[in-house]
Design an enzyme around this catalytic site. Structure first.
Site, PDB file in Angstrom:
ATOM      1  N   GLU A   3      65.811  71.446  31.458  1.00  0.00           N
ATOM      2  CA  GLU A   3      66.050  69.769  31.484  1.00  0.00           C
ATOM      3  C   GLU A   3      66.013  70.061  29.835  1.00  0.00           C
ATOM      4  O   GLU A   3      64.521  69.831  29.283  1.00  0.00           O
ATOM      5  CB  GLU A   3      65.562  68.643  31.872  1.00  0.00           C
ATOM      6  N   LYS A  19      73.261  62.573  33.606  1.00  0.00           N
ATOM      7  CA  LYS A  19      71.806  61.857  34.442  1.00  0.00           C
ATOM      8  C   LYS A  19      72.223  60.546  35.224  1.00  0.00           C
ATOM      9  O   LYS A  19      71.920  59.844  34.121  1.00  0.00           O
ATOM     10  CB  LYS A  19      70.719  62.322  34.545  1.00  0.00           C
ATOM     11  N   CYS A  49      66.792  67.112  37.277  1.00  0.00           N
ATOM     12  CA  CYS A  49      64.926  66.103  37.942  1.00  0.00           C
ATOM     13  C   CYS A  49      64.893  64.884  39.062  1.00  0.00           C
ATOM     14  O   CYS A  49      65.502  65.712  39.348  1.00  0.00           O
ATOM     15  CB  CYS A  49      64.711  65.556  36.469  1.00  0.00           C
TER      16      CYS A  49
END
Length: 260
Positions: A43, A112, A146
């Site tokens: 990330e 995200k 994540c």
């Protein structure tokens, strides 16, 4: 198909240093006897969590970092799936995972959805508003970033929509190592899909990152797992194993979504 995770430290705000690391690691894995077909990066691999400078560091749709990966993809004939960057769109900054094909073309991006407040993402970044599915190597692929893996609803929806392999990019810190390992295996087992997850290593002034990147089979078998330092991690993934796992335990046919 051979998948490869490049577990690396990330220098906060230093795009040149991080690119040099990626270029070195890609050159290393591609010079081996059995080079991978697809590579996954951590990330925010190019800038780290330098969110106070996010507007300065982001490029439109993340195209600056995608172009860099495109050069490597074309040079070595390898694709990238995952590895997120700071991406600007309509005056807002996103944490965007990118897929670049082996000819160097930008394929698709995923912003995200779930922003991690403990690292300040909600103060500087906008949440994504859509899922991402694409095809590569004869498999239906998806990406997550994540904190997303804590939300089983998202990953299940990707599986219901056909995903057979999930690429995860992360900066997952201590002391939550066991959460990382358990959640990744759970997402693989419950959705009967491959999970190829790249976590960063190294440390900042506030956080320690433990690595432990993993490649997990659809039945939960850990095919490969990294230690806590810089490491290249590879394993073969085969869509036939997804099909056989789903046939042996027909989870998707036995769902009762009307009750949940």
């Amino acid at each position: 198909m051979k998948a490869c995770v490049l577990q690396m430290d990330v220098v906060k705000g230093d795009r040149a240093a991080n690119r040099a690391t990626v270029e070195r690691l890609v050159a290393g894995v591609m010079s081996g006897n059995c080079p991978p077909d697809v590579v996954v990066l951590p990330e925010l691999w190019s800038t780290g969590y330098d969110l106070k400078r996010a507007e300065e560091l982001a490029s439109p749709m993340g195209e600056e970092d995608a172009a860099f990966l495109g050069v490597l993809a074309e040079r070595y004939g390898v694709a990238f799936a995952g590895g997120s960057v700071l991406s600007e769109r309509d005056g807002r900054i996103y944490n965007r995972a990118q897929a670049v094909d082996r000819d160097g073309r930008y394929a698709v991006g995923y912003d995200k959805i779930h922003l991690f407040r403990l690292m300040g993402e909600d103060r500087y970044l906008a949440p994504g508003s859509g899922r991402c599915l694409f095809d590569f190597g004869g498999m239906r692929c998806a990406m997550a970033v994540c904190y997303d893996i804590r939300f089983c609803e998202l990953i299940r929806r990707l599986a219901v929509d056909g995903a057979e392999i999930l690429f995860v990019s992360a900066q997952w810190p201590l002391p939550r190592r066991e959460h990382w390992q358990t959640l990744l295996r759970a997402r693989a087992i419950e959705n009967q899909m491959y999970v190829v997850a790249c976590n960063r290593c190294g440390k900042t002034s506030r956080e320690i990152f433990f690595g432990s990147s993993m490649i997990i089979a659809p039945d939960g078998e850990v095919l490969a797992q990294a230690g806590d330092g810089e490491e290249s991690l590879c394993a073969d993934v085969d869509v036939k194993r997804v099909h056989s796992t789903r046939a042996a335990i027909p989870v998707f046919g036995d769902r009762v979504p009307s009750l949940y």
